[in-house]
Design an enzyme around this catalytic site. Structure first.
Site, PDB file in Angstrom:
ATOM      1  N   ASP A  89      -0.711  38.500  -9.763  1.00 54.53           N
ATOM      2  CA  ASP A  89       0.258  38.458 -11.050  1.00 54.53           C
ATOM      3  C   ASP A  89       1.748  38.820 -10.877  1.00 54.53           C
ATOM      4  O   ASP A  89       2.262  38.482 -11.584  1.00 54.53           O
ATOM      5  CB  ASP A  89      -0.302  39.184 -11.954  1.00 54.53           C
ATOM      6  CG  ASP A  89      -1.694  38.749 -12.555  1.00 54.53           C
ATOM      7  OD1 ASP A  89      -1.941  37.689 -12.253  1.00 54.53           O
ATOM      8  OD2 ASP A  89      -2.509  39.402 -13.175  1.00 54.53           O
ATOM      9  N   MET A  94      -3.268  32.165 -13.860  1.00 52.66           N
ATOM     10  CA  MET A  94      -3.606  33.447 -14.338  1.00 52.66           C
ATOM     11  C   MET A  94      -2.315  34.265 -14.560  1.00 52.66           C
ATOM     12  O   MET A  94      -1.230  33.925 -14.478  1.00 52.66           O
ATOM     13  CB  MET A  94      -4.020  34.270 -13.066  1.00 52.66           C
ATOM     14  CG  MET A  94      -5.793  33.653 -12.743  1.00 52.66           C
ATOM     15  SD  MET A  94      -6.297  34.518 -11.303  1.00 52.66           S
ATOM     16  CE  MET A  94      -8.042  34.192 -11.678  1.00 52.66           C
ATOM     17  N   VAL A 111      -9.122  29.815  -7.778  1.00 54.27           N
ATOM     18  CA  VAL A 111      -8.740  29.240  -7.025  1.00 54.27           C
ATOM     19  C   VAL A 111      -7.279  29.810  -6.477  1.00 54.27           C
ATOM     20  O   VAL A 111      -6.953  30.017  -5.190  1.00 54.27           O
ATOM     21  CB  VAL A 111      -8.275  27.808  -7.092  1.00 54.27           C
ATOM     22  CG1 VAL A 111      -7.478  26.966  -5.990  1.00 54.27           C
ATOM     23  CG2 VAL A 111      -9.665  26.899  -7.154  1.00 54.27           C
TER      24      VAL A 111
END
Length: 729
Positions: free
Chosen positions: A146, A188, A279
């Site tokens: 992230d 994400m 993924v």
């Protein structure tokens, strides 16, 4: 230990920590399955040797396992962990994980003395053990795709995740364009929109939603309007990127399904949804995640082994591609503030807390998503020309695309020089519009053309005349050594040719990464990934036999590609132009090569730059290696060649190009508004990323065509530590 979620590049860090620790004379252990393994002890805490981490550099995930432990949050769980660590003589710990893992690790550090006293009182450890391990020393590496930790430019796994996302957006764009469809791509990022923002820019997406910057009321109509204008301007596809943690200003989640329903209600179109999910966390780590995690791992070992009794735990990360360490507590606190700002609705401060670079990229993104300039260009507006110069570099098209749109958005006429410096000499120039650069974000090559050419004395008059006839008020030049040499000549000839007396900005685009004042030239990251990908395939081709490879990279007089590429690919040796090759060194290397195969090795890798030595070429070195093997192994040569200049630009290069082009146009705009006529070039140490040309070029060694100071040479000791085990010649 690796803790929390997995991230590509964790294995590179594990490998570096093990081998650097062995070099320092330390015993190195792996705690399997994160803090849960520390609590369970036994076989979960294992000793690691040099060969135990061989062959893991190019693997995703983490070979020592990771887990989230609820038991570690309890005093009983932490007490068990301390007991098991002390039993193995461990009081220096390197944790690779997210902010939760690092926060929990610091909490254990603070309570360590109390736990030691408690274990001693209960008779679970001896007094000698208690005296030998009075406190815990911790260094943290952030493993999180992230990029949500304040205090480091990039976290381990982020670059690889951007590769996965960008590849998906590129592929989706093809099918979306074929069917004139809208696709919603969910990525994400529960509390951080870095992945969504950067991949939207890198992939040329039309709209994005971020946790830190919720859209204002009425966002539904605004989104449909932006997408509609794009279609009206000729776009056949629409791509929307949404972070999983995106929400509106009332706190209601903006999910893929919600966006899909908005599109159906307002346009009647059934948008397709692609949720990338895990993924993004899987697959082979990128070149950046390999070398960055490796360098940080070595630094973390130094930090825990040199820590003094009162040392605070540190976070090891990168700033401008330089490894750095800072107090862990501050980094965690600054990161937590972002979530607090979002929760309280203070979105402006949430964005600012991510750093100036994040804020700037949001501003750039808002311009790029438009289908037309936000201001109309008048007939008598000033003209800015853009020109590539020098060898081709992936990302040149993104430089041109952003420069054109940023210039048009400020009301300028944008002109493109066709074919580089020879095109300027010949007066080959045309006006380009917003739609002319549509779809160039993800394309390799240079649509406007480029050539390796430095103007001669006779060319200068024609260049000046071309600028005058086309009424050029400012010039943006993008390229490598030839571009820098050309602009240098133009500045020196300003008195003779008044047409050169205009604002000129110079940006680095070169796979060689041999230009001063900017750490990573546009194109160098793509070339580096090509080098690493080729070496990965070479390694697999040799898996069934005893074989050594000598891989030759480009780079001219600069050793960036062979050294950093070799580090990222796990090479045993890297020869660079800066160091050259001597007969004495070759003799030692041949002995090491023979010894490696005699000791059971089946593969040996040497990487060298194309201009490392006039005499000891890659062909000569390969033949020498094979001759000395006397049939016990075979040697193959692999010259990567122009593949390093081709291919789709990496996300890093697309984002790098976006930032550079935008800031260059901003500088030219400022100069034209203020009546200045300065020559400037990209410089990473300047707040506005541009510095006087003379200051930048003072850092250039023209004789060898590379900067006098090169940041990546600090990675040579790291390479040498990890390539050969202690005691090996």
């Amino acid at each position: 230990m690796t803790s929390g979620g997995d991230a590509q590049g964790m294995n590179a860090a594990v490998r570096a920590i093990v081998r650097a620790g062995i070099h320092k004379g330390a015993e190195v252990f792996a705690i399997r399955e994160g803090w849960q393994g520390a609590i369970e002890g036994g076989d979960h805490i294992v000793h690691l040797g040099w060969s135990d981490v061989s062959g893991i550099l190019n693997k995703g995930g983490t070979v020592i396992g990771t887990a989230r432990s609820t038991e570690f949050r309890t005093p009983e769980g932490q007490l068990k962990a301390v007991e098991n660590l002390i039993a193995r003589g461990i009081d220096r710990l390197i944790v690779i994980g997210g902010d939760g893992s690092l926060t929990g690790s610091r909490a254990l550090l603070l309570r360590w003395p109390d736990y030691v006293a408690q274990l001693l009182e209960q008779g679970r450890i001896s007094r000698e053990q208690a005296e030998r391990h009075p406190r815990l020393f911790i260094a943290g590496l952030v493993g999180s795709i992230d990029n949500d930790m304040v205090g480091t430019d990039m976290t381990i796994g982020t670059d690889s995740a951007m590769h996965r996302i960008t590849e998906a957006i590129d592929a989706i764009s093809s099918t979306a364009e074929s069917h004139r469809r809208t696709f919603i791509v969910e990525v994400m990022g529960r509390r951080c929109g870095y992945l969504a923002l950067m991949t939207a820019i890198a992939g040329g997406a039309d709209y994005t939603f971020l946790p830190e910057s919720p859209p204002r009321e009425g966002w539904e109509d605004r989104m449909v309007e932006v997408l509609g204008r794009g279609r009206a301007a000729g776009r056949r596809d629409s791509i929307i990127v949404v972070a999983e943690g995106a929400a509106d200003r009332e706190g209601e989640p903006i999910t893929s399904q919600r966006i899909q329903q908005v599109m159906k209600d307002r346009t009647g179109e059934e948008a397709r949804i692609t949720i990338l999910g895990h993924v993004q966390r899987g697959g082979t780590p990128s070149a950046y995640d390999r070398w960055m995690a490796t360098a940080c791992g070595v630094e973390a070992v130094d930090q825990v082994l040199s820590a003094k009794a009162d040392a605070e735990p540190v976070l090891v990360g990168v700033k401008r591609d330089q490894v750095c360490a800072q107090p862990l507590l501050k980094a965690v606190e600054d990161t937590t503030k972002v979530a607090d700002f979002i929760a309280s609705g203070d979105y402006e401060d949430a964005v600012k807390a991510r750093g100036a670079g994040f804020t700037r990229m949001i501003d750039i993104y808002r311009i790029l998503i438009e289908s037309t300039p936000t201001v109309a260009t008048s007939e008598h507006a000033k003209r800015i020309a853009i020109m590539h110069a020098g060898a081709l570099a992936p990302g040149m098209n993104q430089l041109a695309r952003v420069a054109v749109r940023a210039g048009l958005d400020r009301g300028y006429h944008m002109m493109a020089v066709q074919g580089g410096v020879p095109g300027l000499v010949a007066g080959e120039m045309r006006e380009v519009l917003w739609s002319d650069v549509e779809g160039m974000a993800n394309t390799g090559g240079a649509t406007f053309g480029t050539r390796r050419y430095v103007p001669t004395e006779g060319d200068l008059y024609q260049m000046a005349r071309s600028l005058e006839e086309n009424e050029i008020d400012a010039l943006l030049v993008m390229g490598g050594h030839h571009a820098y040499a050309t602009v240098d000549i133009m500045e020196r000839e300003r008195r003779r040719y008044p047409a050169f007396n205009i604002p000129i900005a110079l940006l680095p685009a070169s796979i060689d990464n041999n230009l001063p004042a900017w750490p990573m030239a546009v194109g160098s990251d793509t070339a580096l990934n090509t080098v690493v990908d080729v070496i990965d395939m070479v390694r697999m081709s040799a898996s069934a036999s005893k074989r050594a490879f000598v891989v030759e990279t480009m780079g001219r007089g600069c050793g960036f590609l062979p050294l950093v590429g070799g580090l990222a690919a796990g090479a045993e040796k890297a020869y660079t132009p800066e160091g050259g090759i001597t007969l004495e060194e070759l003799t030692q290397d041949v002995a090491a090569l023979v010894d490696s195969f005699a000791s059971g090795r089946s593969f040996y890798l040497t990487v060298m730059g194309e201009e490392t030595s006039e005499f000891y070429t890659s062909d000569v070195v390969a033949k020498l290696f094979e001759a000395e093997g006397r049939g016990t192994y075979s040697v193959r040569q692999a010259v990567i060649g122009h593949m390093q200049q081709g291919g789709t630009p990496s996300p890093f290069d697309r984002i790098n190009a976006t930032r550079l082009a935008f800031m260059a146009i901003a500088n030219l705009d400022s100069q034209l508004s203020e009546g200045r006529k300065d020559y400037v070039a990209a410089a990473s140490d300047e707040p506005e990323l541009m510095a006087p040309l003379r200051r930048v070029l003072a850092g250039m060694d023209w004789d060898v065509q590379r900067p006098r100071e090169q940041w990546w040479t600090a990675l040579r000791p790291v390479f040498d530590q990890l390539s050969r085990r202690p005691g090996q010649e």
